[in-house]
Design an enzyme around this catalytic site. Structure first.
Site, PDB file in Angstrom:
ATOM      1  CB  SER A 287       2.292   4.420  29.464  1.00 58.71           C
ATOM      2  OG  SER A 287       1.629   3.271  29.918  1.00 58.71           O
TER       3      SER A 287
ATOM      4  NE  ARG B 176       6.047   3.230  34.157  1.00 54.74           N
ATOM      5  CZ  ARG B 176       5.467   2.233  34.846  1.00 54.74           C
ATOM      6  NH1 ARG B 176       5.849   1.953  36.072  1.00 54.74           N
ATOM      7  NH2 ARG B 176       4.525   1.500  34.280  1.00 54.74           N
TER       8      ARG B 176
ATOM      9  CD  GLU C 142       6.388   5.198  30.934  1.00 49.39           C
ATOM     10  OE1 GLU C 142       5.400   4.928  31.644  1.00 49.39           O
ATOM     11  OE2 GLU C 142       6.897   4.397  30.133  1.00 49.39           O
TER      12      GLU C 142
HETATM   13  P1  FAD Z   1      15.486   2.723  25.584  1.00 52.52           P
HETATM   14  O1  FAD Z   1      14.145   3.054  25.072  1.00 52.52           O
HETATM   15  O2  FAD Z   1      16.545   2.394  24.613  1.00 52.52           O
HETATM   16  O3  FAD Z   1      16.011   3.898  26.523  1.00 52.52           O
HETATM   17  C1  FAD Z   1      15.172   4.429  27.527  1.00 52.52           C
HETATM   18  C2  FAD Z   1      15.998   5.438  28.344  1.00 52.52           C
HETATM   19  O4  FAD Z   1      17.019   4.758  29.056  1.00 52.52           O
HETATM   20  C3  FAD Z   1      16.722   6.466  27.472  1.00 52.52           C
HETATM   21  O5  FAD Z   1      16.749   7.683  28.171  1.00 52.52           O
HETATM   22  C4  FAD Z   1      18.127   5.901  27.345  1.00 52.52           C
HETATM   23  O6  FAD Z   1      19.107   6.908  27.149  1.00 52.52           O
HETATM   24  C5  FAD Z   1      18.309   5.224  28.687  1.00 52.52           C
HETATM   25  N1  FAD Z   1      19.182   4.036  28.652  1.00 52.52           N
HETATM   26  C6  FAD Z   1      18.927   2.863  28.022  1.00 52.52           C
HETATM   27  N2  FAD Z   1      19.904   1.980  28.279  1.00 52.52           N
HETATM   28  C7  FAD Z   1      20.793   2.610  29.082  1.00 52.52           C
HETATM   29  C8  FAD Z   1      22.031   2.244  29.689  1.00 52.52           C
HETATM   30  N3  FAD Z   1      22.551   1.025  29.538  1.00 52.52           N
HETATM   31  N4  FAD Z   1      22.690   3.160  30.423  1.00 52.52           N
HETATM   32  C9  FAD Z   1      22.193   4.409  30.591  1.00 52.52           C
HETATM   33  N5  FAD Z   1      21.016   4.813  30.047  1.00 52.52           N
HETATM   34  C10 FAD Z   1      20.343   3.937  29.309  1.00 52.52           C
HETATM   35  N6  FAD Z   1       7.648   0.312  30.892  1.00 52.52           N
HETATM   36  C11 FAD Z   1       7.267  -0.006  32.148  1.00 52.52           C
HETATM   37  O7  FAD Z   1       7.856   0.471  33.128  1.00 52.52           O
HETATM   38  N7  FAD Z   1       6.221  -0.845  32.371  1.00 52.52           N
HETATM   39  C12 FAD Z   1       5.511  -1.414  31.377  1.00 52.52           C
HETATM   40  O8  FAD Z   1       4.585  -2.164  31.626  1.00 52.52           O
HETATM   41  C13 FAD Z   1       5.894  -1.098  30.032  1.00 52.52           C
HETATM   42  N8  FAD Z   1       5.207  -1.625  28.984  1.00 52.52           N
HETATM   43  C14 FAD Z   1       5.584  -1.311  27.717  1.00 52.52           C
HETATM   44  C15 FAD Z   1       4.853  -1.881  26.653  1.00 52.52           C
HETATM   45  C16 FAD Z   1       5.209  -1.593  25.339  1.00 52.52           C
HETATM   46  C17 FAD Z   1       4.429  -2.225  24.217  1.00 52.52           C
HETATM   47  C18 FAD Z   1       6.326  -0.739  25.079  1.00 52.52           C
HETATM   48  C19 FAD Z   1       6.748  -0.484  23.661  1.00 52.52           C
HETATM   49  C20 FAD Z   1       7.038  -0.174  26.132  1.00 52.52           C
HETATM   50  C21 FAD Z   1       6.669  -0.446  27.460  1.00 52.52           C
HETATM   51  N9  FAD Z   1       7.349   0.114  28.554  1.00 52.52           N
HETATM   52  C22 FAD Z   1       6.996  -0.214  29.835  1.00 52.52           C
HETATM   53  C23 FAD Z   1       8.447   1.078  28.337  1.00 52.52           C
HETATM   54  C24 FAD Z   1       9.830   0.418  28.089  1.00 52.52           C
HETATM   55  O9  FAD Z   1       9.676  -0.918  27.694  1.00 52.52           O
HETATM   56  C25 FAD Z   1      10.724   0.486  29.318  1.00 52.52           C
HETATM   57  O10 FAD Z   1      10.920   1.820  29.715  1.00 52.52           O
HETATM   58  C26 FAD Z   1      12.091  -0.155  29.080  1.00 52.52           C
HETATM   59  O11 FAD Z   1      12.810  -0.244  30.284  1.00 52.52           O
HETATM   60  C27 FAD Z   1      12.931   0.603  28.047  1.00 52.52           C
HETATM   61  O12 FAD Z   1      14.045  -0.206  27.734  1.00 52.52           O
HETATM   62  P2  FAD Z   1      14.910   0.052  26.439  1.00 52.52           P
HETATM   63  O13 FAD Z   1      16.115  -0.824  26.528  1.00 52.52           O
HETATM   64  O14 FAD Z   1      14.091  -0.093  25.238  1.00 52.52           O
HETATM   65  O15 FAD Z   1      15.357   1.553  26.673  1.00 52.52           O
HETATM   66  N1  EPU Z   2      -8.618   3.353  30.923  1.00 53.80           N
HETATM   67  C1  EPU Z   2      -9.472   4.154  30.204  1.00 53.80           C
HETATM   68  N2  EPU Z   2      -9.390   4.136  28.837  1.00 53.80           N
HETATM   69  C2  EPU Z   2      -8.472   3.373  28.168  1.00 53.80           C
HETATM   70  C3  EPU Z   2      -7.610   2.546  28.907  1.00 53.80           C
HETATM   71  C4  EPU Z   2      -7.702   2.553  30.290  1.00 53.80           C
HETATM   72  O1  EPU Z   2     -10.303   4.867  30.772  1.00 53.80           O
HETATM   73  O2  EPU Z   2      -8.426   3.458  26.932  1.00 53.80           O
HETATM   74  C5  EPU Z   2      -8.665   3.421  32.397  1.00 53.80           C
HETATM   75  C6  EPU Z   2      -9.413   2.241  33.044  1.00 53.80           C
HETATM   76  O3  EPU Z   2     -10.124   2.787  34.144  1.00 53.80           O
HETATM   77  C7  EPU Z   2      -8.288   1.373  33.561  1.00 53.80           C
HETATM   78  C8  EPU Z   2      -7.217   2.395  33.908  1.00 53.80           C
HETATM   79  O4  EPU Z   2      -7.342   3.403  32.899  1.00 53.80           O
HETATM   80  O5  EPU Z   2      -8.669   0.644  34.688  1.00 53.80           O
HETATM   81  C9  EPU Z   2      -5.795   1.867  33.951  1.00 53.80           C
HETATM   82  O6  EPU Z   2      -5.470   1.239  32.716  1.00 53.80           O
HETATM   83  P1  EPU Z   2      -4.417   0.033  32.649  1.00 53.80           P
HETATM   84  O7  EPU Z   2      -4.776  -0.999  33.651  1.00 53.80           O
HETATM   85  O8  EPU Z   2      -4.293  -0.391  31.242  1.00 53.80           O
HETATM   86  O9  EPU Z   2      -3.060   0.653  33.185  1.00 53.80           O
HETATM   87  P2  EPU Z   2      -2.341   2.034  32.877  1.00 53.80           P
HETATM   88  O10 EPU Z   2      -2.418   2.870  34.113  1.00 53.80           O
HETATM   89  O11 EPU Z   2      -2.782   2.650  31.607  1.00 53.80           O
HETATM   90  C10 EPU Z   2      -0.023   1.273  33.801  1.00 53.80           C
HETATM   91  C11 EPU Z   2       1.391   1.460  33.354  1.00 53.80           C
HETATM   92  C12 EPU Z   2       1.740   0.394  32.327  1.00 53.80           C
HETATM   93  C13 EPU Z   2       1.609  -0.974  32.980  1.00 53.80           C
HETATM   94  C14 EPU Z   2       0.160  -1.144  33.458  1.00 53.80           C
HETATM   95  C15 EPU Z   2      -0.018  -2.430  34.250  1.00 53.80           C
HETATM   96  C16 EPU Z   2       1.945   3.799  33.594  1.00 53.80           C
HETATM   97  C17 EPU Z   2       2.182   5.099  32.923  1.00 53.80           C
HETATM   98  N3  EPU Z   2       1.583   2.782  32.814  1.00 53.80           N
HETATM   99  O12 EPU Z   2      -0.840   1.520  32.674  1.00 53.80           O
HETATM  100  O13 EPU Z   2       3.094   0.572  31.926  1.00 53.80           O
HETATM  101  O14 EPU Z   2       1.947  -2.006  32.082  1.00 53.80           O
HETATM  102  O15 EPU Z   2      -0.198  -0.042  34.328  1.00 53.80           O
HETATM  103  O16 EPU Z   2       0.642  -2.324  35.472  1.00 53.80           O
HETATM  104  O17 EPU Z   2       2.129   3.701  34.812  1.00 53.80           O
HETATM  105  C18 EPU Z   2       4.475   1.738  30.379  1.00 53.80           C
HETATM  106  O18 EPU Z   2       4.985   2.275  31.371  1.00 53.80           O
HETATM  107  O19 EPU Z   2       4.861   1.944  29.205  1.00 53.80           O
HETATM  108  C19 EPU Z   2       3.369   0.797  30.589  1.00 53.80           C
HETATM  109  C20 EPU Z   2       2.737   0.183  29.600  1.00 53.80           C
END
Ligand code: FAD
Ligand code: EPU
Length: 357
Positions: A244, A170, A339
């Site tokens: 997250s 991240r 994050e």
């Molecule tokens: P924004 O939210 O618009 O911006 C994020 C950051 O990037 C800001 O600091 C912004 O200034 C910068 N930025 C954006 N575009 C540019 C650009 N073109 N040039 C320079 N800077 C820029 N993330 C994960 O890694 N893994 C996941 O599994 C994951 N699951 C998610 C699930 C949900 C339901 C949600 C809501 C979010 C999740 N995220 C996850 C977080 C998010 O989707 C990612 O971080 C994504 O890359 C953000 O993209 P965005 O275009 O919305 O960026």
């Molecule tokens: N858990 C709990 N309570 C809860 C949920 C989860 O105790 O309410 C524990 C369980 O032990 C579970 C563990 O947490 O096994 C991990 O949970 P999960 O598999 O849902 O993954 P996570 O670590 O919470 C990360 C990323 C996600 C990504 C998933 C799948 C980060 C900060 N988050 O979540 O990314 O989608 O793994 O790879 O690394 C994001 O970055 O926004 C994001 C959603």
């Protein structure tokens, strides 16, 4: 003929449709750019030089603490172009404004592997390198070749290869030393026509088996990841959230051993010579899952996801996050680092993360 719209700087624009927390903040100035040249035009305006600036993609990883008093630059650069292709690989370049999951579908539909585990992550392609998006055992870095960006101070276009981005969990230089310095215009990735599938993370294999799939391809993996995500994560179109809220903390083996001597059931994953522990588990243990402070809440199915139940403000969500950070620190001696990118406000959450690490 260029049919793309001209740049237009708007005043007092609501950010509610542009952030997945659905926070009702506004931007004093707003501009949407559709091509790199728009940045040159923008850099000729007094507003650009006078105001603080923030680049916005899909708004799925930002929290507006309050109204933004400067200029929001919404990046909408379109287009997916294949740069080269041979029997084994495809190199493609995508505009920063391409919706990330559209790019994933584009590659999966063509049988090009590498992005399938990153299915259904919200946001745009230009933001993907910022935090080196990751899910289900794969990070962007594994397909990343380079990115093009415009230096917002000098206006000069620059390219960054993988090493220059210093990707981590991240993390990249765009979140640290170069935070706010660049606007990413394009991202170049290399996809594999005969990919090795990543099936070992979470319950991907279980979902494939439940569908009777014994010889999965990348389309099956994408389907399984979508299924798992839909069952776990709240849909931001329904309940405001940014995924997250905190990163999973990475701690030393010694600190982990001492935690495990007290909490024998603490989950963990190896992370190089260190140990990653799920922030969700730490938060859950502190009893926050499903709790709410006004309309700012912790999702009832996932303790790492903060939600806006309707009318929460950015500062209310920050207040809840600060309570979580404090309880986790007191109970486990671990400091959670946000994050989500916090825009405006006093940034006390990030400061808390620094003092405790
Ligand atoms: P924004 O939210 O618009 O911006 C994020 C950051 O990037 C800001 O600091 C912004 O200034 C910068 N930025 C954006 N575009 C540019 C650009 N073109 N040039 C320079 N800077 C820029 N993330 C994960 O890694 N893994 C996941 O599994 C994951 N699951 C998610 C699930 C949900 C339901 C949600 C809501 C979010 C999740 N995220 C996850 C977080 C998010 O989707 C990612 O971080 C994504 O890359 C953000 O993209 P965005 O275009 O919305 O960026
Ligand atoms: N858990 C709990 N309570 C809860 C949920 C989860 O105790 O309410 C524990 C369980 O032990 C579970 C563990 O947490 O096994 C991990 O949970 P999960 O598999 O849902 O993954 P996570 O670590 O919470 C990360 C990323 C996600 C990504 C998933 C799948 C980060 C900060 N988050 O979540 O990314 O989608 O793994 O790879 O690394 C994001 O970055 O926004 C994001 C959603």
């Amino acid at each position: 003929m260029n049919t793309l719209p001209q740049i237009e700087i708007l005043k007092k624009v609501s950010l509610k449709p542009y952030n997945t927390f659905q926070l009702d903040a506004s931007a004093a100035f707003w501009v949407e750019i559709h091509q790199p040249d728009d940045m040159l035009k923008l850099m000729d305006t007094p507003v650009f030089h006078r105001e603080t600036r923030y680049v916005l993609g899909g708004g799925s990883n930002v929290l507006f603490a309050q109204d933004y008093s400067g200029l929001i630059i919404k990046n909408s650069i379109p287009g997916i172009e294949v740069l080269s292709e041979d029997d084994g690989h495809v190199v493609l370049c995508a505009g920063a404004g391409v919706v990330w999951d559209d790019l994933v579908k584009y590659t999966v539909d063509r049988g090009w592997g590498g992005l399938e585990n990153l299915s259904m992550i919200p946001g745009q392609t230009g933001a993907a390198p910022i935090q080196n998006i990751g899910a289900y055992g794969v990070e962007l870095v594994s397909t990343f070749i380079s990115l093009d960006a415009i230096n917002l101070e000098s206006g000069i276009p620059e390219s960054f290869d993988r090493d220059m981005c210093r990707f981590g969990y991240r993390d990249s230089i765009f979140k640290t030393t170069q935070k706010g310095t660049y606007l990413i215009t394009h991202v170049t990735l290399k996809l594999n026509k005969s990919p090795e599938l990543n099936l070992d993370y979470g319950n991907i294999r279980e979902v494939l088996a439940s569908e009777g799939i014994t010889k999965p391809g990348i389309r099956d993996v994408s389907m399984a990841v979508r299924k798992i995500r839909a069952s776990k994560l709240p849909d931001p179109a329904i309940t405001g959230n940014a995924g997250s809220f905190f990163k999973n903390p990475v701690i030393s083996a010694e600190q982990f051993d001492s935690l495990r001597s007290i909490h024998s059931d603490i989950p963990s994953y190896p992370s190089g010579s260190q140990i990653k522990i799920p922030a969700a588990w730490l938060i859950d243990q502190c009893g926050f899952r499903g709790k709410r402070l006004g309309d700012a809440g912790v999702h009832e199915r996932h303790a790492l996801i903060l939600v806006n139940h309707g009318k929460a403000t950015g500062n209310e969500l920050i207040g809840l996050a600060a309570n979580i950070q404090q309880e986790v620190r007191e109970r486990f001696g671990v400091t959670l680092e946000p994050e989500v990118n916090i825009v405006g406000g006093d940034n006390s959450l990030a400061a808390g993360a620094k003092s405790g690490s």
